[in-house]
Design a protein around this motif. Structure first.
Motif, mmCIF file in Angstrom:
data_model
loop_
_atom_site.group_PDB
_atom_site.id
_atom_site.type_symbol
_atom_site.label_atom_id
_atom_site.label_comp_id
_atom_site.label_asym_id
_atom_site.label_seq_id
_atom_site.Cartn_x
_atom_site.Cartn_y
_atom_site.Cartn_z
ATOM 1 N N ARG A 68 0.794 -1.107 0.076
ATOM 2 C CA ARG A 68 0.021 0.121 -0.099
ATOM 3 C C ARG A 68 0.757 1.194 -0.300
ATOM 4 N NH1 ARG A 68 -2.570 3.238 3.462
ATOM 5 N NH2 ARG A 68 -4.664 3.882 2.801
ATOM 6 N N ASP A 91 -9.137 12.289 0.731
ATOM 7 C CA ASP A 91 -9.577 10.898 1.160
ATOM 8 C C ASP A 91 -9.119 10.691 2.751
ATOM 9 O OD1 ASP A 91 -10.393 8.303 1.360
ATOM 10 O OD2 ASP A 91 -8.507 7.478 0.555
ATOM 11 N N GLY A 119 -16.929 4.794 7.248
ATOM 12 C CA GLY A 119 -16.081 4.390 6.265
ATOM 13 C C GLY A 119 -15.883 3.150 6.013
ATOM 14 N N THR A 178 -18.467 0.893 7.000
ATOM 15 C CA THR A 178 -19.896 0.316 6.506
ATOM 16 C C THR A 178 -19.855 0.472 4.996
ATOM 17 O OG1 THR A 178 -20.863 1.061 8.697
ATOM 18 C CG2 THR A 178 -22.293 0.721 6.612
ATOM 19 N N ALA A 179 -19.472 1.622 4.644
ATOM 20 C CA ALA A 179 -19.200 2.039 3.084
ATOM 21 C C ALA A 179 -18.530 0.992 2.422
ATOM 22 C CB ALA A 179 -18.947 3.409 2.783
ATOM 23 N N VAL A 189 -20.037 -2.550 2.238
ATOM 24 C CA VAL A 189 -21.226 -2.850 1.157
ATOM 25 C C VAL A 189 -20.937 -2.585 -0.104
ATOM 26 C CG1 VAL A 189 -23.166 -2.116 3.027
ATOM 27 C CG2 VAL A 189 -22.052 -0.237 1.477
ATOM 28 N N LEU A 190 -19.837 -1.991 -0.325
ATOM 29 C CA LEU A 190 -19.085 -1.994 -1.437
ATOM 30 C C LEU A 190 -18.105 -3.050 -2.008
ATOM 31 C CD1 LEU A 190 -18.663 2.021 -1.855
ATOM 32 C CD2 LEU A 190 -20.426 0.278 -3.247
ATOM 33 N N ARG A 191 -17.934 -3.851 -0.817
ATOM 34 C CA ARG A 191 -17.125 -4.872 -1.023
ATOM 35 C C ARG A 191 -15.673 -4.962 -1.236
ATOM 36 N NH1 ARG A 191 -20.789 -7.802 -4.781
ATOM 37 N NH2 ARG A 191 -18.999 -9.561 -4.629
ATOM 38 N N CYS A 192 -15.055 -3.909 -0.612
ATOM 39 C CA CYS A 192 -13.723 -3.506 -0.990
ATOM 40 C C CYS A 192 -12.915 -4.080 0.068
ATOM 41 C CB CYS A 192 -13.641 -2.095 -1.400
ATOM 42 S SG CYS A 192 -11.740 -1.322 -1.313
ATOM 43 N N ASP A 245 -9.645 -4.321 0.576
ATOM 44 C CA ASP A 245 -8.602 -3.274 0.952
ATOM 45 C C ASP A 245 -8.933 -2.135 1.902
ATOM 46 O OD1 ASP A 245 -6.633 -5.291 -0.213
ATOM 47 O OD2 ASP A 245 -5.927 -3.677 -1.603
ATOM 48 N N CYS A 246 -9.974 -1.746 1.345
ATOM 49 C CA CYS A 246 -10.719 -0.691 2.189
ATOM 50 C C CYS A 246 -11.169 -1.098 3.406
ATOM 51 C CB CYS A 246 -11.869 -0.130 1.458
ATOM 52 S SG CYS A 246 -11.621 0.229 -0.295
#
Lengths: 117, 117, 117, 117, 117, 117
Positions: free
Chosen positions: F12, F34, F52, F54-55, F58-61, F63-64
């Motif tokens: 990263r 960011d 952040g 939760t987002a 639900v966006l299934r990232c 690494d995030c």
């Protein structure tokens, strides 16, 4: 996928257990619902697995695809039925589905050789 | 949905015609593929419509849902079969599917009263 | 990405072949369409690769990104052009695109050293 | 789309102004970035609008599509270039893109008749 | 949004009732879970509404956003708190979130004038 | 996830540096935004990390998710708070979130044993 069947199932079971043991009631209820919704009803269990598989393809969730492929194999889904399901997922979801088709076909071959899933 | 059946079909047909008349060959071929993929095969046309409907629900495309509901009605999908399909879409896709379930149930009722789709 | 170029291409080719050999006509036609749509036309092949790359970034498909990066390299896309494409994908698609940017930049560097793609 | 050009632009401007007046600095900076990213650079402004349009199609954002269609018209994008862009979006994103193509073609026709955008 | 508060709530209640009356047990259980998950716990009900609102923004579900805005208003979420929540959704989800921000700000203003939600 | 903490952070940092050094101003500004959007304000830094997270779920990232789990750990988010956040993400986003929950719980355990993140 991107891991073999045994690793996939071992990690899945170990972590599901941890999540269920953590005591969050809503997550527990969701997991129960996630099993019940695929049981035989007005639609056959086989048809329901194909619905779950299609949803998993268009939402591009490899682990969900692997899980439903195992269930589909247990329900005696044929190669032709799998390919027709994948053709619908591909047309609805577009070319971004293709990498998931490749991994699914590879995994399907792997589980087709197992006598015992 | 958010428009009645006649408006939905009239707009759909008028614009599909314009798109096909514009002469882009790849788009034309895609439209042909989009019809063929739901035709009877190893899986029945009815099962294929339910696969298309599930994909449309989890990808949250109201116009696609409306189209597949019309096809499902022609294939004599029962209320119980529709609700089981929606229950799978709901569990896989989550609560963001609920507004689409509401509009689908409203549309299903509208087309159920039509003698001629 | 998450694999080197040779593994990526070998797996891709082997499984594409298996899928095409399985005899599902709709999937075959889709694969043909997926090649044709990027060929020179009113828009240049280079611009089309950048459109495909942007779509792959915002839909977050690493294998699709890797494929279009290889094609972009063949079309002599410069570093500055790649970064401007990525900046649009990032603003449209948000911070969830960032992990894909990192893997893309790593892969771009890998393929930039190859004399023969 | 689903509203005419004047309504679309009036609502867009009124609410953008409210959002910017609310004093959240990060949102303000994001809006500035969202304009700058499409300006002429290594890639032409026209190519960048087509990248933004493709991203908007595959992410299925009608308002974003409408905005980029207006910009594309100002950059003298031809009908053939628009259709090739849409063909890529359709193949990458699948049949769920079709309702957005219909609304886009309808909107494109509406703005093509305007002498002054 | 795209409809006023009273219409939104009337349609929502009427159709939710129809769905629950249809007798599909899994859908009923999902609806119950969807209420319970936002109740006071280790996290406050207010924080949970902001989590639900953020998820609704990044998944771009206008009806879900409208619902959570009503709940957020009941939990006395301030304008500054709403804007900070929206700034996170915008940075994570990208410019495709902007049309939803516009409709949310419009709806928030409408419900802020109501003495009784 | 799918890699250990040290590898995750090393890759990263190395690639973020490369991206920032490449000189694209819009990407640089996005990266700055960011970071800033999660800083203490009307909402606490802890609440913002949960938004952040939760987002990201639900966006299934993945690494995030990994990034926000590290930040959440630094903000002293408890296990119960994490599970309630995950229960909301699961209900909103559906069963396709489950593989990400498993990897998140595994990663959370890994970082919980570290004295120094």
């Amino acid at each position: 996928m991107s891991q073999n069947l045994d690793e996939f199932q071992a990690f899945r079971e170990k972590l599901n257990e941890k999540i269920l043991d953590a005591g969050n009631l809503e997550i527990k209820r969701f997991f129960a619902l996630d099993r019940k919704v695929y049981s035989e009803g007005a639609l056959s269990a086989k048809t329901k697995e194909l619905l779950g598989l299609t949803a998993s393809f268009v939402l591009r969730c490899d682990d969900c695809i692997a899980y439903h492929l195992i269930q589909a194999k247990k329900e005696n889904v044929s190669d032709a039925e799998l390919y027709e399901t994948m053709s619908i997922a591909l047309v609805v979801g577009g070319s971004i589905i293709i990498p998931h088709l490749r991994r699914a076909v590879d995994f399907w071959e792997e589980i087709s050789d197992k006598s015992n899933l």
